[in-house]
Design a protein around this motif. Sequence first.
Motif, PDB file in Angstrom:
ATOM      1  N   THR A 126     -10.807   8.704   4.898  1.00  0.00           N
ATOM      2  CA  THR A 126     -11.213  10.136   4.786  1.00  0.00           C
ATOM      3  C   THR A 126      -9.877  11.180   4.001  1.00  0.00           C
ATOM      4  N   ALA A 127     -10.688  11.977   2.832  1.00  0.00           N
ATOM      5  CA  ALA A 127      -9.763  12.544   1.681  1.00  0.00           C
ATOM      6  C   ALA A 127      -9.125  13.671   2.276  1.00  0.00           C
ATOM      7  N   PRO A 128      -7.749  13.359   2.679  1.00  0.00           N
ATOM      8  CA  PRO A 128      -6.912  14.648   2.756  1.00  0.00           C
ATOM      9  C   PRO A 128      -8.143  16.430   2.421  1.00  0.00           C
ATOM     10  N   GLY A 129      -7.343  16.807   3.592  1.00  0.00           N
ATOM     11  CA  GLY A 129      -8.411  17.919   3.656  1.00  0.00           C
ATOM     12  C   GLY A 129      -7.444  19.508   3.521  1.00  0.00           C
ATOM     13  N   ASN A 130      -7.537  20.900   4.402  1.00  0.00           N
ATOM     14  CA  ASN A 130      -6.534  21.515   4.131  1.00  0.00           C
ATOM     15  C   ASN A 130      -6.155  21.367   5.841  1.00  0.00           C
ATOM     16  N   SER A 131      -4.913  20.931   6.286  1.00  0.00           N
ATOM     17  CA  SER A 131      -4.886  20.977   7.885  1.00  0.00           C
ATOM     18  C   SER A 131      -4.251  22.264   8.094  1.00  0.00           C
ATOM     19  N   LYS A 138     -11.004  19.560  -9.714  1.00  0.00           N
ATOM     20  CA  LYS A 138     -11.794  19.053  -8.985  1.00  0.00           C
ATOM     21  C   LYS A 138     -11.525  18.576  -7.460  1.00  0.00           C
ATOM     22  N   VAL A 139     -10.356  17.778  -7.252  1.00  0.00           N
ATOM     23  CA  VAL A 139      -9.999  17.314  -5.775  1.00  0.00           C
ATOM     24  C   VAL A 139      -9.267  18.377  -4.964  1.00  0.00           C
ATOM     25  N   PHE A 140      -9.011  19.421  -6.168  1.00  0.00           N
ATOM     26  CA  PHE A 140      -8.261  20.728  -5.087  1.00  0.00           C
ATOM     27  C   PHE A 140      -9.636  21.536  -4.513  1.00  0.00           C
ATOM     28  N   ASN A 141     -10.307  21.459  -5.423  1.00  0.00           N
ATOM     29  CA  ASN A 141     -11.397  22.975  -5.038  1.00  0.00           C
ATOM     30  C   ASN A 141     -12.571  21.713  -4.221  1.00  0.00           C
ATOM     31  N   SER A 142     -12.081  20.314  -3.804  1.00  0.00           N
ATOM     32  CA  SER A 142     -13.628  19.954  -2.810  1.00  0.00           C
ATOM     33  C   SER A 142     -12.534  18.836  -2.031  1.00  0.00           C
ATOM     34  N   GLY A 143     -13.009  19.316  -1.209  1.00  0.00           N
ATOM     35  CA  GLY A 143     -12.210  18.173   0.237  1.00  0.00           C
ATOM     36  C   GLY A 143     -12.859  17.025   0.037  1.00  0.00           C
ATOM     37  N   THR A 144     -13.908  17.127  -0.364  1.00  0.00           N
ATOM     38  CA  THR A 144     -14.974  15.007  -0.909  1.00  0.00           C
ATOM     39  C   THR A 144     -14.788  14.744  -1.646  1.00  0.00           C
ATOM     40  N   TYR A 145     -14.506  15.539  -3.217  1.00  0.00           N
ATOM     41  CA  TYR A 145     -14.569  14.602  -4.110  1.00  0.00           C
ATOM     42  C   TYR A 145     -13.978  13.605  -4.676  1.00  0.00           C
ATOM     43  N   LEU A 146     -12.813  13.012  -3.889  1.00  0.00           N
ATOM     44  CA  LEU A 146     -12.036  12.230  -3.985  1.00  0.00           C
ATOM     45  C   LEU A 146     -12.784  10.377  -3.268  1.00  0.00           C
ATOM     46  N   GLU A 147     -13.315  11.171  -2.043  1.00  0.00           N
ATOM     47  CA  GLU A 147     -14.711  10.034  -1.424  1.00  0.00           C
ATOM     48  C   GLU A 147     -15.127  10.071  -1.613  1.00  0.00           C
ATOM     49  N   THR A 202     -15.858  12.578  12.729  1.00  0.00           N
ATOM     50  CA  THR A 202     -15.138  12.827  13.538  1.00  0.00           C
ATOM     51  C   THR A 202     -13.991  13.644  13.460  1.00  0.00           C
ATOM     52  N   PHE A 203     -13.270  12.889  13.017  1.00  0.00           N
ATOM     53  CA  PHE A 203     -11.879  12.907  12.834  1.00  0.00           C
ATOM     54  C   PHE A 203     -11.745  13.628  10.689  1.00  0.00           C
ATOM     55  N   SER A 204     -12.684  13.837  10.471  1.00  0.00           N
ATOM     56  CA  SER A 204     -12.666  14.219   9.395  1.00  0.00           C
ATOM     57  C   SER A 204     -11.893  15.701   9.021  1.00  0.00           C
ATOM     58  N   ASP A 205     -10.857  16.130   8.355  1.00  0.00           N
ATOM     59  CA  ASP A 205     -10.508  17.880   8.023  1.00  0.00           C
ATOM     60  C   ASP A 205     -11.102  18.203   7.274  1.00  0.00           C
ATOM     61  N   GLU A 206     -12.944  17.972   7.252  1.00  0.00           N
ATOM     62  CA  GLU A 206     -13.479  18.872   6.845  1.00  0.00           C
ATOM     63  C   GLU A 206     -15.006  19.311   7.614  1.00  0.00           C
ATOM     64  N   ASP A 207     -14.020  18.440   8.952  1.00  0.00           N
ATOM     65  CA  ASP A 207     -15.481  18.761   9.585  1.00  0.00           C
ATOM     66  C   ASP A 207     -15.268  19.794  10.720  1.00  0.00           C
ATOM     67  N   ASP A 208     -16.514  20.389  11.030  1.00  0.00           N
ATOM     68  CA  ASP A 208     -16.478  21.982  11.950  1.00  0.00           C
ATOM     69  C   ASP A 208     -16.438  21.509  13.550  1.00  0.00           C
ATOM     70  N   GLY A 260       0.948  -0.875  -0.006  1.00  0.00           N
ATOM     71  CA  GLY A 260      -0.105   0.299  -0.310  1.00  0.00           C
ATOM     72  C   GLY A 260       1.120   0.688  -0.040  1.00  0.00           C
ATOM     73  N   CYS A 261       0.478   2.349  -0.569  1.00  0.00           N
ATOM     74  CA  CYS A 261       0.902   3.895  -0.630  1.00  0.00           C
ATOM     75  C   CYS A 261       0.596   4.488   1.210  1.00  0.00           C
ATOM     76  N   TYR A 262       1.135   5.832   1.018  1.00  0.00           N
ATOM     77  CA  TYR A 262       0.868   5.755   1.894  1.00  0.00           C
ATOM     78  C   TYR A 262      -1.201   6.566   2.715  1.00  0.00           C
ATOM     79  N   PHE A 263      -1.807   6.878   1.627  1.00  0.00           N
ATOM     80  CA  PHE A 263      -3.151   6.687   2.093  1.00  0.00           C
ATOM     81  C   PHE A 263      -3.817   5.570   1.982  1.00  0.00           C
ATOM     82  N   CYS A 264      -2.941   4.621   1.417  1.00  0.00           N
ATOM     83  CA  CYS A 264      -3.994   3.303   1.583  1.00  0.00           C
ATOM     84  C   CYS A 264      -5.036   2.950   2.902  1.00  0.00           C
ATOM     85  N   ASN A 265      -3.963   3.240   3.949  1.00  0.00           N
ATOM     86  CA  ASN A 265      -5.090   2.634   5.267  1.00  0.00           C
ATOM     87  C   ASN A 265      -5.868   3.902   5.708  1.00  0.00           C
ATOM     88  N   ASP A 266      -5.697   5.036   4.982  1.00  0.00           N
ATOM     89  CA  ASP A 266      -7.499   6.167   4.954  1.00  0.00           C
ATOM     90  C   ASP A 266      -8.540   6.009   4.690  1.00  0.00           C
TER      91      ASP A 266
END
Length: 559
Positions: A411-416, A525-534, A553-559, A403-409
């Motif tokens: 959720t899509a990466p967001g604006n950390s 599309k991916v850059f403009n949306s945090g959920t497009y990849l999901e 609850t651990f999603s980067d997009e969760d306020d 797997g790659c760095y993201f294979c255990n995730d």
Amino acid sequence: MLLNFFVLSFADLKKFNYYYWFAFPAPSKPTMHLREICSDIKSHLDTNQLNDLTEGFKLLDDAQKAFFAVVKENNRVKVKTLTDILNDTKGVKKEVNMQEIYLVFADPSNSAKPGWPLRLFLAALLDHCPDLVNSDIKIIGLRCNITGGIEHSLVFNIQMPQEIHPMEGTGWVGWEMNEKRYFGPRLANMSASMDPKVLAETSSDLNIKLMKWRLVPDIDVEIMKTTKCLLLGAGTLGCHVARDLLAWGFRHITFIDNGKVSYSNPTRQVLFNYQDCLSGGRKKAEAAADNLKLILPTVNSKGIAAHIPMPGHPVGESLKDETVSNIKFITEAIAEHDVVFLLLDTREARWLPTLIAAHYGKIVINAALGFDSYLVMRHGVCSSSQEGAVSIDNSCVPGGSLGCYFCNDVTAPGNSLKDRTLDQQCTVTRPGVAAIAGALAVEILVGLLQHPLRVEAPAIYNSNNDSNDEQNMQGVLGPVPHSIRGFLHSYQTVVPTCTKFKQCIACSDIVIDLYRKEGIDFLLKVFNSGTYLEQVTGLSELHLTAEMTDILTFSDEDD
């Protein structure tokens, strides 16, 4: 005087190149011929006569040893100088019978043919003694061995020409040919022993050569020199990785980073110094490349100042052209290199290079830091047919199925960096963590390159040091793990292995196919949306189906 030579020379002192061209001049005429094939001197002189010749030769003055004469008298041999047989002006002395005389010259040749001095000797002899025209003379080519013996000397029977021409109209030959068999100068390249840059290059490889000679004779030294490494990130991790790559013999290193050197950097980032911080700070990528050359001038290093676009970081119209330009820079750089190191600050910054490297099938080494922990891993490089494959006995995972760095995730990466202060955006780690992780990242790469299966090298799934299968999976430097997780607070290290995730937001077939089909439009599309990849990978449905409330609850997009 017959043994004069010319030499034209030129010294290129900047490059330590020395050009030289020798000429051993000889007249092109008259033309002489060998009457018969040369014969061994032992067929003309017996042992006692050879001894007489040897002793007489030793007694000659050094100026006379190049050309002289030998006369047989009462079964003995006497050595005479040319003055003893030739007149001061012209011709041979009356009392001398040329049929009883052997003319001798010091022969530098080691073949059946006489050396170059004979040509000069005969031309000068005819010029001094015109009455020797159309006669036969006997010539001894004197060849001395290391101990002074002359038993390898040869006797030549020379037929003089029937007529001679005035020397004034004679042409001259004798320019030496070069290594390519052309008339031109030869080159002596002394840079290997005189150029300090070459000496530095040779000396820097000494440790690896000793390693090969003394400890690991099967190690391939050349593969490190030819492997091109791309370092995404020229910060604390990037500097440590570059230094370790240099120590292992890698000579092609490229940095990509858009940051500048600040006053807080030099104490942690080992390729920078105080001068790099002045006047607002130099670009990190350029400073790192230049300072790497100060350590080893022969390294092929360069720096590219570029920003890496990230998922969840929207791109407006004003930034679109710049973003597209950065994507092209990064894509071209990854395509041109063999290995990509992900040494970036944020999780989302690793997504784009992970996708592009997977598309091109490049080796990816990933390193990420926490305060007192680190992760170092290699990404799988393979076809989709191997996805998720595990060996029959579950002892290992083939290299292409890792797997790659993201294979255990899930959720899509967001604006950390969203809603974080400047001090919170900075990576805070214990100083030793980066050095440890950087070293392990390079060691994993070297172990992979030295493994007989290279990128297909399997990673141990259930580690058992006594297993024969595990020993069979080892390369020259031992087994190559998939990932290494270290915890400095407890000084513990674990080596987990995981397979590819078919819904991975970076290396799955779904994402790679969309990238190949839509290109930059897909990336925007991916850059403009945090959920497009999901959405495209089906992770959104997975969340709903499994009712994974806790994970959301651990999603980067969760306020």
